[in-house]
Scaffold this motif. Structure first.
Motif, PDB file in Angstrom:
ATOM      1  N   ASN A 126       0.837  -1.216  -0.026  1.00  0.00           N
ATOM      2  CA  ASN A 126       0.065   0.019  -0.025  1.00  0.00           C
ATOM      3  C   ASN A 126       0.814   1.246   0.185  1.00  0.00           C
ATOM      4  OD1 ASN A 126      -2.405  -1.252  -0.073  1.00  0.00           O
ATOM      5  ND2 ASN A 126      -2.643  -1.478   2.033  1.00  0.00           N
TER       6      ASN A 126
ATOM      7  N   THR B 213      -7.184   0.203  -3.233  1.00  0.00           N
ATOM      8  CA  THR B 213      -8.675   0.249  -3.166  1.00  0.00           C
ATOM      9  C   THR B 213      -9.101   1.247  -3.987  1.00  0.00           C
ATOM     10  OG1 THR B 213      -8.439  -0.774  -0.997  1.00  0.00           O
ATOM     11  CG2 THR B 213     -10.176   0.231  -1.511  1.00  0.00           C
TER      12      THR B 213
ATOM     13  N   ARG C 263       0.959   3.741  -3.308  1.00  0.00           N
ATOM     14  CA  ARG C 263       0.410   5.241  -2.877  1.00  0.00           C
ATOM     15  C   ARG C 263       1.553   6.086  -3.266  1.00  0.00           C
ATOM     16  NH1 ARG C 263      -3.447   8.262   0.047  1.00  0.00           N
ATOM     17  NH2 ARG C 263      -3.981   6.561   1.212  1.00  0.00           N
TER      18      ARG C 263
ATOM     19  N   THR D  71      -4.396   4.634  -3.043  1.00  0.00           N
ATOM     20  CA  THR D  71      -4.102   3.332  -2.795  1.00  0.00           C
ATOM     21  C   THR D  71      -4.838   2.254  -3.670  1.00  0.00           C
ATOM     22  OG1 THR D  71      -6.553   3.179  -1.734  1.00  0.00           O
ATOM     23  CG2 THR D  71      -4.514   3.987  -0.019  1.00  0.00           C
TER      24      THR D  71
END
Length: 64
Positions: A43, A55, A47, A53
């Motif tokens: 993550n 997600t 990023r 992220t």
């Protein structure tokens, strides 16, 4: 650019492509398939490279 940085970029690029596939694999599967050992490391690196992220990317790509 170091060899390790190039490899990391390639792994993250592969993860990014996998994450935007409709109905694609779960994020946990993607990170393992791309050579990451744990979600926090994945993550953070994701990023840093993409500004969001995994997600967030998946959610954004599914809205289109």
């Amino acid at each position: 650019v170091s060899v390790l940085a190039t490899i990391l970029a390639a792994r993250l690029d592969a993860a990014q492509r996998m994450l935007v596939v409709p109905g694609g694999a779960a994020i946990g599967v993607v990170l393992l398939d791309c050579g990451f050992r744990d979600a926090p490391t994945f993550n953070r690196a994701f990023r840093r490279r993409f500004g969001m992220t995994p997600t967030e990317l998946r959610t954004m790509s599914q809205r289109r």
